[in-house]
Design a protein around this motif. Structure first.
Motif, PDB file in Angstrom:
ATOM      1  N   THR A 151      41.714  27.852  40.415  1.00 17.26           N
ATOM      2  CA  THR A 151      40.203  28.970  39.978  1.00 17.26           C
ATOM      3  C   THR A 151      39.746  29.462  41.256  1.00 17.26           C
ATOM      4  OG1 THR A 151      40.336  27.408  38.001  1.00 17.26           O
ATOM      5  CG2 THR A 151      38.070  28.541  38.686  1.00 17.26           C
ATOM      6  N   THR A 152      39.104  28.571  42.463  1.00 16.83           N
ATOM      7  CA  THR A 152      38.743  28.903  43.308  1.00 16.83           C
ATOM      8  C   THR A 152      39.217  30.606  44.390  1.00 16.83           C
ATOM      9  OG1 THR A 152      38.848  26.516  44.248  1.00 16.83           O
ATOM     10  CG2 THR A 152      38.737  28.553  46.080  1.00 16.83           C
ATOM     11  N   VAL A 153      41.013  30.750  43.967  1.00 17.45           N
ATOM     12  CA  VAL A 153      41.606  31.753  44.529  1.00 17.45           C
ATOM     13  C   VAL A 153      40.588  32.842  43.569  1.00 17.45           C
ATOM     14  CG1 VAL A 153      44.202  33.054  44.826  1.00 17.45           C
ATOM     15  CG2 VAL A 153      42.996  30.690  45.214  1.00 17.45           C
ATOM     16  N   PHE A 154      40.879  32.871  42.821  1.00 16.92           N
ATOM     17  CA  PHE A 154      40.399  33.734  42.083  1.00 16.92           C
ATOM     18  C   PHE A 154      39.123  34.045  41.856  1.00 16.92           C
ATOM     19  CE2 PHE A 154      40.888  36.053  38.239  1.00 16.92           C
ATOM     20  CZ  PHE A 154      39.576  36.469  37.374  1.00 16.92           C
ATOM     21  N   PHE A 155      38.265  33.425  41.804  1.00 13.77           N
ATOM     22  CA  PHE A 155      36.920  33.888  42.004  1.00 13.77           C
ATOM     23  C   PHE A 155      36.501  34.241  43.694  1.00 13.77           C
ATOM     24  CE2 PHE A 155      34.725  32.887  38.058  1.00 13.77           C
ATOM     25  CZ  PHE A 155      35.126  32.630  38.258  1.00 13.77           C
ATOM     26  N   ILE A 156      37.252  34.142  44.477  1.00 10.30           N
ATOM     27  CA  ILE A 156      36.913  33.985  45.745  1.00 10.30           C
ATOM     28  C   ILE A 156      37.858  35.423  46.361  1.00 10.30           C
ATOM     29  CG2 ILE A 156      37.697  34.049  48.111  1.00 10.30           C
ATOM     30  CD1 ILE A 156      36.758  31.232  48.033  1.00 10.30           C
ATOM     31  N   SER A 157      39.421  36.054  45.781  1.00  6.70           N
ATOM     32  CA  SER A 157      39.593  36.533  45.289  1.00  6.70           C
ATOM     33  C   SER A 157      38.649  38.192  44.237  1.00  6.70           C
ATOM     34  CB  SER A 157      41.307  36.862  44.251  1.00  6.70           C
ATOM     35  OG  SER A 157      41.945  36.243  44.571  1.00  6.70           O
ATOM     36  N   VAL A 158      37.777  37.851  43.607  1.00  9.30           N
ATOM     37  CA  VAL A 158      36.675  38.998  42.462  1.00  9.30           C
ATOM     38  C   VAL A 158      35.771  39.119  43.855  1.00  9.30           C
ATOM     39  CG1 VAL A 158      34.874  39.033  41.279  1.00  9.30           C
ATOM     40  CG2 VAL A 158      37.317  38.302  40.214  1.00  9.30           C
ATOM     41  N   ILE A 159      34.737  37.994  44.431  1.00 12.53           N
ATOM     42  CA  ILE A 159      34.632  38.299  45.744  1.00 12.53           C
ATOM     43  C   ILE A 159      34.910  38.863  46.324  1.00 12.53           C
ATOM     44  CG2 ILE A 159      32.639  36.852  47.409  1.00 12.53           C
ATOM     45  CD1 ILE A 159      32.841  34.975  44.953  1.00 12.53           C
ATOM     46  N   ILE A 160      35.883  38.981  46.907  1.00 11.78           N
ATOM     47  CA  ILE A 160      35.741  40.162  48.295  1.00 11.78           C
ATOM     48  C   ILE A 160      36.463  41.616  47.274  1.00 11.78           C
ATOM     49  CG2 ILE A 160      38.479  40.380  49.920  1.00 11.78           C
ATOM     50  CD1 ILE A 160      39.051  37.326  49.893  1.00 11.78           C
ATOM     51  N   PHE A 161      37.262  41.221  45.934  1.00  9.07           N
ATOM     52  CA  PHE A 161      37.322  43.355  45.808  1.00  9.07           C
ATOM     53  C   PHE A 161      35.924  43.565  45.312  1.00  9.07           C
ATOM     54  CE2 PHE A 161      39.917  45.249  43.208  1.00  9.07           C
ATOM     55  CZ  PHE A 161      38.936  46.442  42.304  1.00  9.07           C
ATOM     56  N   ILE A 162      35.069  42.995  44.848  1.00  7.70           N
ATOM     57  CA  ILE A 162      33.837  43.096  44.577  1.00  7.70           C
ATOM     58  C   ILE A 162      32.851  43.567  46.378  1.00  7.70           C
ATOM     59  CG2 ILE A 162      31.218  43.459  43.822  1.00  7.70           C
ATOM     60  CD1 ILE A 162      32.614  41.461  41.722  1.00  7.70           C
ATOM     61  N   ALA A 163      32.959  42.838  47.362  1.00 11.53           N
ATOM     62  CA  ALA A 163      31.983  43.450  48.530  1.00 11.53           C
ATOM     63  C   ALA A 163      32.811  44.170  48.951  1.00 11.53           C
ATOM     64  CB  ALA A 163      32.369  42.502  49.091  1.00 11.53           C
ATOM     65  N   PHE A 164      34.158  44.646  48.900  1.00 14.07           N
ATOM     66  CA  PHE A 164      35.248  45.335  49.598  1.00 14.07           C
ATOM     67  C   PHE A 164      34.981  46.974  48.920  1.00 14.07           C
ATOM     68  CE2 PHE A 164      36.839  42.839  52.155  1.00 14.07           C
ATOM     69  CZ  PHE A 164      38.343  42.685  52.452  1.00 14.07           C
ATOM     70  N   ASN A 165      34.912  46.701  47.837  1.00 15.51           N
ATOM     71  CA  ASN A 165      34.128  48.051  46.991  1.00 15.51           C
ATOM     72  C   ASN A 165      32.722  47.997  47.642  1.00 15.51           C
ATOM     73  OD1 ASN A 165      36.113  48.865  45.389  1.00 15.51           O
ATOM     74  ND2 ASN A 165      36.992  47.285  44.211  1.00 15.51           N
ATOM     75  N   ALA A 166      31.780  47.165  47.356  1.00 14.22           N
ATOM     76  CA  ALA A 166      30.483  47.875  48.062  1.00 14.22           C
ATOM     77  C   ALA A 166      30.231  47.906  49.246  1.00 14.22           C
ATOM     78  CB  ALA A 166      30.052  46.893  47.213  1.00 14.22           C
ATOM     79  N   ILE A 167      30.942  47.466  50.501  1.00  7.91           N
ATOM     80  CA  ILE A 167      30.686  47.787  51.573  1.00  7.91           C
ATOM     81  C   ILE A 167      31.702  49.693  51.539  1.00  7.91           C
ATOM     82  CG2 ILE A 167      32.040  47.567  53.985  1.00  7.91           C
ATOM     83  CD1 ILE A 167      31.825  44.626  53.189  1.00  7.91           C
ATOM     84  N   THR A 168      32.382  49.932  51.206  1.00  2.00           N
ATOM     85  CA  THR A 168      32.392  51.254  50.915  1.00  2.00           C
ATOM     86  C   THR A 168      32.036  51.961  50.275  1.00  2.00           C
ATOM     87  OG1 THR A 168      35.389  50.221  50.313  1.00  2.00           O
ATOM     88  CG2 THR A 168      35.142  52.192  50.697  1.00  2.00           C
ATOM     89  N   ILE A 169      31.442  51.140  49.523  1.00  2.00           N
ATOM     90  CA  ILE A 169      30.468  53.219  48.981  1.00  2.00           C
ATOM     91  C   ILE A 169      28.786  53.362  50.383  1.00  2.00           C
ATOM     92  CG2 ILE A 169      28.385  53.725  47.206  1.00  2.00           C
ATOM     93  CD1 ILE A 169      31.163  51.745  45.059  1.00  2.00           C
ATOM     94  N   ALA A 170      28.728  51.699  50.911  1.00  2.00           N
ATOM     95  CA  ALA A 170      27.046  51.602  51.411  1.00  2.00           C
ATOM     96  C   ALA A 170      27.377  52.322  52.323  1.00  2.00           C
ATOM     97  CB  ALA A 170      27.036  50.052  51.588  1.00  2.00           C
ATOM     98  N   PHE A 171      29.292  52.079  53.008  1.00  2.86           N
ATOM     99  CA  PHE A 171      29.216  52.563  54.324  1.00  2.86           C
ATOM    100  C   PHE A 171      30.665  53.070  54.551  1.00  2.86           C
ATOM    101  CE2 PHE A 171      26.314  50.354  56.281  1.00  2.86           C
ATOM    102  CZ  PHE A 171      26.144  48.598  55.715  1.00  2.86           C
ATOM    103  N   PRO A 172      30.461  54.398  54.329  1.00  8.55           N
ATOM    104  CA  PRO A 172      31.801  55.234  53.641  1.00  8.55           C
ATOM    105  C   PRO A 172      32.241  55.489  54.981  1.00  8.55           C
ATOM    106  CG  PRO A 172      29.898  56.875  53.290  1.00  8.55           C
ATOM    107  CD  PRO A 172      29.064  55.226  53.312  1.00  8.55           C
TER     108      PRO A 172
END
Lengths: 250, 241
Positions: A175-196
């Motif tokens: 469960t911890t791995v799943f939630f951290i994976s989701v957070i990482i996925f969202i964070a990476f996508n957000a950073i990609t949009i914010a800092f192309p």
């Protein structure tokens, strides 16, 4: 049979028997059907051609590779690593005559095989939908491009899977791995949009790597640059994941 | 007589200070070696180190002359084991579980799978999913998995756990049969003195992580009325009973 081959076959069978492949295919099929319905509505309702028969699979890939595929890949990796540790079944294979490096690589190979099978099934289903609803726009070159696009998508998705493998060997709870994976996925996508400018450093921005291959003239330097970034990421997380796997006491 | 299992100076200390300390022992071919000790003595820790599930702080284990740390595949090729609990994949049937394990060995076919299921008394349940098995049935499946590859060394951690009286008798008979006919060496841990006395011919006592003594059952019973008296005596020398 070599022990590595035996382990790969066993891991693939275990992934298949846990039914996640079937659920992934059903959800993908549903997404394809919905997508094709929308395209057909646009085509017939407005007299426009939204996408051609061979563009539809590429459209599906763009959406599929950013949503359903990473999601199910994460679940499968968690099953294959954290799930077995927490259910105490990892020791079943670890007490067979197979080294940990072979076992680890076999598990990663099985996950890669799962990703490949998923991609192939979605490709075939979306091409079928494209042919059924827009057969006059199908060309041989178009089919080849679709095939190439789906195959090359395997590479960044497997690199992403290796990040999840690394996390699955750090945290005991799936469960911890799943939630951290989701957070990482969202964070990476957000950073990609914010800092192309820095987007090429994040593996999630490479999920549309296939777009570099779906052109009339390949940009070899860009393809190679992104390939080496993906490769570097994969090597790093494979090595780190294996180090933790090898050191783990059961 | 050939030494099949050699433990040399193995030490493993946990953060809480417990563990096993400087374990040295040899197990010869054909032995049914009983590893006796109370709960928390370190039996499972020792067995995990022997089978590569855990790394020792120091020392090494050799199985058939191959080091567990340096030549794992060669060491484990002729070994079958149950460590701590008899685990299996609950979403697969008994047959499917054994089929998975059989792929690691060249000479295990479907007939052998049926044979071990028959030997352990669960052939009629072979197509049932393991999640529907009782504890005793899972234990029998674990034993079937341990002997599937016709191993020359079988390491069993509390193999009679969860078995009914009939099951215990059958498994004891199976162990003795394999030891006699196929010269299979057994290394069995238990905290149940009576089981060890009935099954094993060499006995090592582990107490507080240290190997107190190793002797043959024959010698022990020449000098003591029962194994229990011997155990109390040996452990008592260490000041705790």
């Amino acid at each position: 049979m070599g022990t590595f081959k035996a382990a790969v076959i066993n891991e693939i069978i275990k992934i298949y028997k846990k039914k996640k492949v079937i659920v992934a295919v059903i959800i993908s099929l549903f997404a394809i059907v919905m997508g094709q319905l929308m395209v057909t509505v646009v085509n017939t309702g407005f007299g426009l051609r939204a996408v051609s028969g061979t563009q539809f699979p590429i459209l599906v890939l763009s959406l599929f590779s950013r949503t359903i595929l990473p999601f199910f890949t994460t679940l499968v990796v968690i099953d294959v690593f954290s799930g077995e540790f927490s259910h105490n079944t990892m020791k079943i294979t670890m007490t067979r005559p197979i080294t940990r490096i072979k076992l680890f690589t076999a598990k990663v190979s099985a996950v890669a095989f799962f990703v490949l099978v998923n991609l192939i099934i979605v490709m075939l289903l979306s091409m079928l939908a494209g042919i059924l609803f827009n057969s006059d726009s199908i060309t041989e070159m178009g089919v080849f491009r679709v095939l190439l696009a789906y195959i090359v998508t395997l590479i960044p998705v497997v690199a992403f899977a290796l990040i999840i493998v690394f996390l699955a060997n750090i945290f005991k709870s799936g469960t911890t791995v799943f939630f951290i994976s989701v957070i990482i996925f969202i964070a990476f996508n957000a950073i990609t949009i914010a800092f192309p400018r820095y987007s090429s450093l994040f593996i999630t921005s490479m999920f549309d790597w296939h777009s570099l291959w779906n052109v009339n003239t390949f940009q070899i330097s860009k393809i190679l640059r992104e390939f080496f970034i993906i490769l570097g990421c994969a090597i790093m997380f494979y090595t780190a994941g294996y180090y933790l796997f090898d050191k783990r006491d059961l | 007589m050939e030494t099949v299992l050699k433990v040399v100076g193995v030490t493993k200390k946990y953060n809480n200070g417990r563990g096993i300390f400087d374990i040295n022992l040899d197990v010869r071919r054909g032995d049914i070696f009983g590893f006796l000790g109370p709960n928390g003595a370190g039996k499972t820790t020792a067995m995990k180190i022997m089978t590569g599930l855990m790394s020792a702080d120091s020392g090494d284990v050799e199985i058939f002359g191959h080091s567990i740390t340096k030549e794992f595949e060669k060491a484990m090729r002729k070994v079958g084991c149950i460590i701590e609990t008899a685990e299996s994949y609950t979403y697969l049937s008994a047959y499917e579980n054994l089929k998975l394990f059989s792929r690691f060995y060249d000479d295990v076919d479907n007939n052998r799978i049926d044979e071990v299921l028959e030997l352990t008394g669960i052939l009629k349940y072979k197509k049932e999913k393991v999640k529907n098995f009782s504890l005793g049935m899972k234990q029998r499946l674990g034993i079937a998995a341990a002997i599937l590859s016709r191993p020359e060394l079988v390491i069993l951690d509390e193999p009679l756990n969860g078995l009914d009286v009939q099951g215990m008798i059958e498994i004891r008979k199976l162990i003795k049969l394999l030891a006699e006919t196929e010269k299979t060496t057994f290394f069995i841990s238990s905290h149940l003195i009576h089981d060890v006395e009935l099954t094993c011919d060499r006995i090592g006592i582990l107490y507080n992580g240290r190997l107190v003594n190793v002797d043959s059952k024959e010698n022990i019973l020449k000098n003591y009325a029962s194994l229990e008296n011997y155990y109390v005596s040996e452990v008592g020398k260490n000041g705790n009973i």
